[in-house]
Write a protein that holds these residues in place. Structure first.
Motif, PDB file in Angstrom:
ATOM      1  N   SER A 204     -33.290  -5.216  28.984  1.00 35.33           N
ATOM      2  CA  SER A 204     -31.931  -5.614  28.650  1.00 35.33           C
ATOM      3  C   SER A 204     -31.154  -5.900  29.920  1.00 35.33           C
ATOM      4  N   VAL A 205     -30.310  -6.928  29.859  1.00 35.80           N
ATOM      5  CA  VAL A 205     -29.481  -7.261  31.020  1.00 35.80           C
ATOM      6  C   VAL A 205     -28.094  -6.661  30.902  1.00 35.80           C
ATOM      7  N   GLY A 206     -27.822  -5.909  29.845  1.00 37.86           N
ATOM      8  CA  GLY A 206     -26.522  -5.273  29.702  1.00 37.86           C
ATOM      9  C   GLY A 206     -26.048  -5.237  28.264  1.00 37.86           C
ATOM     10  N   THR A 207     -24.793  -4.915  28.111  1.00 38.60           N
ATOM     11  CA  THR A 207     -24.185  -4.806  26.784  1.00 38.60           C
ATOM     12  C   THR A 207     -23.260  -5.980  26.536  1.00 38.60           C
ATOM     13  N   CYS A 208     -22.913  -6.148  25.281  1.00 36.52           N
ATOM     14  CA  CYS A 208     -21.987  -7.220  24.929  1.00 36.52           C
ATOM     15  C   CYS A 208     -21.065  -6.754  23.812  1.00 36.52           C
ATOM     16  N   ALA A 209     -19.979  -7.488  23.649  1.00 37.78           N
ATOM     17  CA  ALA A 209     -19.052  -7.270  22.539  1.00 37.78           C
ATOM     18  C   ALA A 209     -18.996  -8.548  21.720  1.00 37.78           C
ATOM     19  N   LEU A 210     -18.957  -8.399  20.409  1.00 38.05           N
ATOM     20  CA  LEU A 210     -18.911  -9.534  19.498  1.00 38.05           C
ATOM     21  C   LEU A 210     -17.580  -9.530  18.765  1.00 38.05           C
ATOM     22  N   LEU A 211     -16.940 -10.679  18.706  1.00 40.47           N
ATOM     23  CA  LEU A 211     -15.630 -10.789  18.079  1.00 40.47           C
ATOM     24  C   LEU A 211     -15.611 -11.988  17.136  1.00 40.47           C
ATOM     25  N   VAL A 212     -15.413 -11.734  15.864  1.00 41.12           N
ATOM     26  CA  VAL A 212     -15.227 -12.791  14.873  1.00 41.12           C
ATOM     27  C   VAL A 212     -13.727 -12.986  14.685  1.00 41.12           C
ATOM     28  N   VAL A 213     -13.261 -14.204  14.882  1.00 45.01           N
ATOM     29  CA  VAL A 213     -11.837 -14.512  14.777  1.00 45.01           C
ATOM     30  C   VAL A 213     -11.595 -15.244  13.468  1.00 45.01           C
TER      31      VAL A 213
END
Length: 368
Positions: free
Chosen positions: A213-222
């Motif tokens: 893994s290259v890191g974490t992410c956040a997902l945002l549905v607008v």
């Protein structure tokens, strides 16, 4: 010679069956599905792919020639009466792949960019593994080309060995990987992938560990309607699939209304407090008065990354000219990349393949 059915072909219900991947009129779970090569009257027809977008297509298929230890050893050593069987079979497979549309009646002629055939004799196991790959920039997949390549190579091998072993058998012909188009990436279960000796050099070896893994992410549905519960959100699973393909683990997910201050606060918190590598947003990038995701992104940005937004628009443009109306942006805040994506689930599927490696590399650069 005998040609044996494989119990691991996609959709066969054997150990190679993948959930949701069905053939011969039924899905893996047994639910009937419509065959695409039949018209409304039940007649065979060629599928019209004219409206589908051009995209990178890749497929990998395999087959096996089963023969005695002595025959497989002779193949490996080039000691057969007809000479170097492996070289002949490789060329036969490549040549056949280029003529797939002439062999399979309803197949589309495709502009193949590359075909490769790898052949690995295993005398101790009494078999020869054959693996073929095909690649094209086209409107439909290259699974047939890969299958034609590996089975034609298997037939050429049989022709070379039949003088010494007419009872040699061809078996286990199946597609083991495909990429591109709306279905994205599909693979057989790892246990079915052919031996590492037969894997072409440009592909990951069977059994190799997945990239770290290259890191974490956040997902945002607008979406104001999805945030209020007026309609279900359909973007989340596709955002998560994109994150997985990019080597990112999801640390946070939210559905927020079209409210620029709230959107900006979410992005700022994810970047500054949680330190995620990437924030992916979906929706709110069009021309209506409520579409304000780009403004929220630019409000928190240190600098823009215009190339990513251009990639998204260019890839979507091949599917619809309405992509020109997108105002999506990509930007960096600190060590966090923020990327605006379309709200259309189908567009998210189409973008997965070209965008995933870009997101991965950007995350690696920002974390260095």
């Amino acid at each position: 010679m005998t040609i044996e059915p494989s119990d691991s072909a996609p959709g066969s219900g054997g150990r190679g069956a993948v959930a949701g991947a069905g053939t011969n009129g039924s899905a893996a779970g047994g639910t009937p599905v419509a065959l695409t090569h039949l018209d409304s009257a039940g007649r065979a027809c060629m599928v019209d792919v004219g409206e589908k977008p051009l995209s990178e297509r890749f497929a990998r298929a395999r087959a096996t020639l089963r023969a005695s230890t002595a025959t497989c050893a002779a193949l490996a050593d080039g000691g057969l009466p007809k000479g170097d069987a492996i070289a002949v079979a490789r060329l036969a497979g490549i040549q056949a792949a280029k003529r797939t549309a002439e062999i399979v009646p309803l197949a589309h002629p495709l502009p193949l960019a590359h075909v490769d055939v790898a052949i690995a004799p295993k005398p101790e196991l009494g078999r020869v593994s054959i693996e073929a790959t095909a690649r094209a920039h086209a409107r439909t997949g290259v699974e047939l080309e890969a299958l034609v390549a590996c089975t034609s190579a298997a037939l050429a091998l049989y022709d070379m060995v039949k003088a010494v072993e007419p009872g040699a058998a061809i078996s286990d012909a199946c597609v083991i990987e495909k990429r591109g188009g709306r279905s994205g990436i599909w693979r057989q279960e790892p246990a079915l992938v052919t031996t590492t000796e037969c894997a072409p050099a440009h592909l990951p070896r069977a059994g190799a560990q997945a990239a770290a893994s290259v890191g974490t992410c956040a997902l945002l549905v607008v979406s104001s309607r999805a945030a209020s519960g007026a309609r279900p959100d359909r973007a989340e699973p596709h955002l998560r699939a994109l994150a997985r393909a990019a080597g990112l683990s999801v640390a946070r997910f939210a559905v927020l209304p079209d409210d620029p201050p709230a959107l900006a606060a979410f992005m700022r918190e994810c970047a500054d407090r949680e330190g995620v590598a990437v924030v992916l947003t979906s929706g709110g990038t069009g021309l209506t008065a409520d579409d304000r995701t780009p403004e929220a992104t630019l409000a928190v940005a240190d600098r823009e990354v215009p190339g990513i937004a251009e990639l998204v628009r260019a890839h979507s443009f091949a599917r619809t000219p309405l992509a020109a109306l997108s105002r999506a942006v990509a930007a960096v805040r600190g060590r966090t990349l923020i990327v605006n994506l379309p709200g259309n689930p189908n567009a998210l599927v189409e973008l997965r393949e070209p965008l995933a490696p870009v997101l991965r590399h950007a995350a690696e650069l920002l974390s260095a």
